[in-house]
Design a protein around this motif. Sequence first.
Motif, PDB file in Angstrom:
ATOM      1  N   ALA A   1      35.601   5.758  45.773  1.00 44.71           N
ATOM      2  CA  ALA A   1      37.054   5.825  45.861  1.00 44.71           C
ATOM      3  C   ALA A   1      37.729   5.532  44.527  1.00 44.71           C
ATOM      4  CB  ALA A   1      37.554   4.837  46.918  1.00 44.71           C
ATOM      5  N   ALA A   2      37.185   4.575  43.791  1.00 45.76           N
ATOM      6  CA  ALA A   2      37.858   4.116  42.575  1.00 45.76           C
ATOM      7  C   ALA A   2      36.904   3.266  41.759  1.00 45.76           C
ATOM      8  CB  ALA A   2      39.093   3.286  42.936  1.00 45.76           C
ATOM      9  N   THR A   3      37.309   2.989  40.525  1.00 47.84           N
ATOM     10  CA  THR A   3      36.675   1.963  39.703  1.00 47.84           C
ATOM     11  C   THR A   3      37.641   0.787  39.641  1.00 47.84           C
ATOM     12  OG1 THR A   3      35.563   3.644  38.370  1.00 47.84           O
ATOM     13  CG2 THR A   3      35.671   1.421  37.470  1.00 47.84           C
TER      14      THR A   3
ATOM     15  N   ALA B   1      39.059   7.737  41.644  1.00 44.66           N
ATOM     16  CA  ALA B   1      38.092   8.683  41.084  1.00 44.66           C
ATOM     17  C   ALA B   1      38.516  10.115  41.392  1.00 44.66           C
ATOM     18  CB  ALA B   1      36.712   8.417  41.665  1.00 44.66           C
ATOM     19  N   ASN B   2      38.392  11.000  40.394  1.00 44.08           N
ATOM     20  CA  ASN B   2      38.794  12.396  40.640  1.00 44.08           C
ATOM     21  C   ASN B   2      37.758  13.172  41.449  1.00 44.08           C
ATOM     22  OD1 ASN B   2      36.794  13.241  38.731  1.00 44.08           O
ATOM     23  ND2 ASN B   2      38.295  13.231  37.058  1.00 44.08           N
ATOM     24  N   LEU B   3      36.493  12.759  41.393  1.00 45.78           N
ATOM     25  CA  LEU B   3      35.434  13.376  42.203  1.00 45.78           C
ATOM     26  C   LEU B   3      35.435  14.895  42.105  1.00 45.78           C
ATOM     27  CD1 LEU B   3      35.941  11.078  45.328  1.00 45.78           C
ATOM     28  CD2 LEU B   3      34.023  10.994  43.741  1.00 45.78           C
ATOM     29  N   ASN B   4      35.686  15.393  40.902  1.00 47.81           N
ATOM     30  CA  ASN B   4      35.910  16.838  40.764  1.00 47.81           C
ATOM     31  C   ASN B   4      34.627  17.659  40.766  1.00 47.81           C
ATOM     32  OD1 ASN B   4      35.469  15.845  37.942  1.00 47.81           O
ATOM     33  ND2 ASN B   4      35.702  18.007  37.482  1.00 47.81           N
ATOM     34  N   CYS B   5      33.463  17.004  40.861  1.00 52.12           N
ATOM     35  CA  CYS B   5      32.205  17.750  40.899  1.00 52.12           C
ATOM     36  C   CYS B   5      32.048  18.523  42.201  1.00 52.12           C
ATOM     37  CB  CYS B   5      31.030  16.799  40.703  1.00 52.12           C
ATOM     38  SG  CYS B   5      29.422  17.612  40.633  1.00 52.12           S
ATOM     39  N   LYS B   6      32.627  18.008  43.286  1.00 52.54           N
ATOM     40  CA  LYS B   6      32.520  18.639  44.597  1.00 52.54           C
ATOM     41  C   LYS B   6      33.921  18.885  45.153  1.00 52.54           C
ATOM     42  CE  LYS B   6      28.077  17.986  44.366  1.00 52.54           C
ATOM     43  NZ  LYS B   6      27.172  19.097  44.052  1.00 52.54           N
ATOM     44  N   TYR B   7      34.187  20.115  45.579  1.00 46.67           N
ATOM     45  CA  TYR B   7      35.526  20.434  46.079  1.00 46.67           C
ATOM     46  C   TYR B   7      35.941  19.516  47.220  1.00 46.67           C
ATOM     47  CZ  TYR B   7      39.300  22.575  48.603  1.00 46.67           C
ATOM     48  OH  TYR B   7      40.489  22.771  49.263  1.00 46.67           O
TER      49      TYR B   7
ATOM     50  N   THR C   1      43.720   8.538  48.574  1.00 48.43           N
ATOM     51  CA  THR C   1      43.072   7.296  48.162  1.00 48.43           C
ATOM     52  C   THR C   1      44.026   6.411  47.382  1.00 48.43           C
ATOM     53  OG1 THR C   1      40.879   8.326  48.070  1.00 48.43           O
ATOM     54  CG2 THR C   1      41.195   6.319  46.777  1.00 48.43           C
ATOM     55  N   SER C   2      44.770   7.015  46.463  1.00 50.90           N
ATOM     56  CA  SER C   2      45.724   6.246  45.657  1.00 50.90           C
ATOM     57  C   SER C   2      46.806   5.613  46.521  1.00 50.90           C
ATOM     58  CB  SER C   2      46.355   7.145  44.594  1.00 50.90           C
ATOM     59  OG  SER C   2      45.392   7.550  43.639  1.00 50.90           O
TER      60      SER C   2
ATOM     61  N   GLU D   1      33.111   9.509  39.248  1.00 56.65           N
ATOM     62  CA  GLU D   1      32.666   9.257  40.616  1.00 56.65           C
ATOM     63  C   GLU D   1      32.884   7.807  41.046  1.00 56.65           C
ATOM     64  OE1 GLU D   1      30.887  11.710  42.722  1.00 56.65           O
ATOM     65  OE2 GLU D   1      31.746  13.119  41.293  1.00 56.65           O
ATOM     66  N   GLY D   2      33.727   7.085  40.300  1.00 52.98           N
ATOM     67  CA  GLY D   2      34.121   5.750  40.730  1.00 52.98           C
ATOM     68  C   GLY D   2      33.034   4.701  40.601  1.00 52.98           C
ATOM     69  N   ALA D   3      33.096   3.721  41.512  1.00 50.42           N
ATOM     70  CA  ALA D   3      32.238   2.545  41.404  1.00 50.42           C
ATOM     71  C   ALA D   3      30.780   2.814  41.721  1.00 50.42           C
ATOM     72  CB  ALA D   3      32.770   1.437  42.322  1.00 50.42           C
TER      73      ALA D   3
END
Length: 448
Positions: free
Chosen positions: A111-113, A130-136, A145-146, A174-176
């Motif tokens: 979710a976040a760092t 986290a933007n998690l942009n590797c997976k749509y 999340t924010s 990818e966050g924490a």
Amino acid sequence: MKSYEVNFDGLVGPTHNYGGLSYGNVASQSNSQQSSNPKEAALQGLAKMKALMEMGFQQGVLAPQERPDVAALRRLGFAGSDAQVIERAAKDAMPLLVASCSASSMWVANAATVSPSADTSDGRVHFTAANLNCKYHRSIEHPTTSRVLGAMFADQKHFAHHAALPAVAQFGDEGAANHTRFCHDYGQAGVEFFVFGRSAFDTRYPAPQKYPARQTLEASQAVARLHGLSDDGVVYAQQNPSVIDQGVFHNDVIAVGNGEALFYHEDAFLETDKMLVELQAKLAKRGGNFQAICVPRSQVTVEDAVRSYLFNSQLLSRADGSMLLIVPEECRGNERVWQYLQGLTSSGGLIREVKVFDLKQSMQNGGGPACLRLRVALNQTELAAVNPGVIMTAPLYDTLTQWVDKHYRDRLSENDLADPQLLLECRTALDELTQILKLGAVYPFQIN
């Protein structure tokens, strides 16, 4: 002032399903298209939260996301009423509907760092979604999340929130799941440990050949800057590309750290000796005594680690200075892993006890105990400033189990995702949940 590491576990959402969306995650892909049990998944997660609370650990809850994400489907050209959008997506682009229904936000390690106030330049707890942009299917999570994190940690005197990094490959974050923190005490300044899979701009760093490296060095450096971390309180390390290609898509599948200890596989990192020396030196300057616990490949292979999720465990500090390891049932089912753990706990070392939890519904989709929790180090004043509605108590556990029993299905297949009624069920459940957790309006259907 006393400080705590609070585990905020992700509450599994009503659309928990096995879409096989995560390329590079062996469990996710191997269980693709099987029927899931959202009710069982949510209750398994809640049982873990309750157990940790009863053991005396500080425990919180992080709400799931609205799914299916109709707004995301509209941005991809599907029009009409909500029901028509779902119907058309199911007819013309079922993979997009499956992605829009993913309950992957349950794995809040992504979710976040989070950097605690003892480490940051302004003395506040910092969060970067986290933007998690590797997976749509995960890249659409960070706006909600924010808002959820903002509702949980709302006091600007104590908490600072940053938007997700630019959603481009160079800043894949990818966050924490690729971040941990070492410290002598949770309230003292520590050393934040960022693990990356590749560099976007520096070709000196090797990259995996089969599966994508989801975390970039540049993203980790940007988060450290945003949080106001000092150079002497940060260590960057590269994940071994060969283990990424064996299904180790995040560092938390091959290593876990807590307090002064790093529990890791022999093949987890590149330049391991250099990294350990840097961690030891920097933590010593902050009053800590770094301890490395290496699991040799001769006893546990990388394949064993991936299949059992030995390292996707929770390493928790007890009052007597010893540590407890929370592992999934799959560790007991792997003979080599279980034999190693028996030897580890009987050796008189730092990790004295292992507790096993049944998290099968999450595990079949590629997430273990560590994936399900976001760690936030808080002092007493900061903990008192957290939205009290999200802190686990016995009454809250009872309320949430009743809520799950009321709203969740006990079977969900891919065909069920095309049922517009599922969206109505999800919204009804989440509207009630925001009242239970005292979050206010955080979901798009509540805002628009």
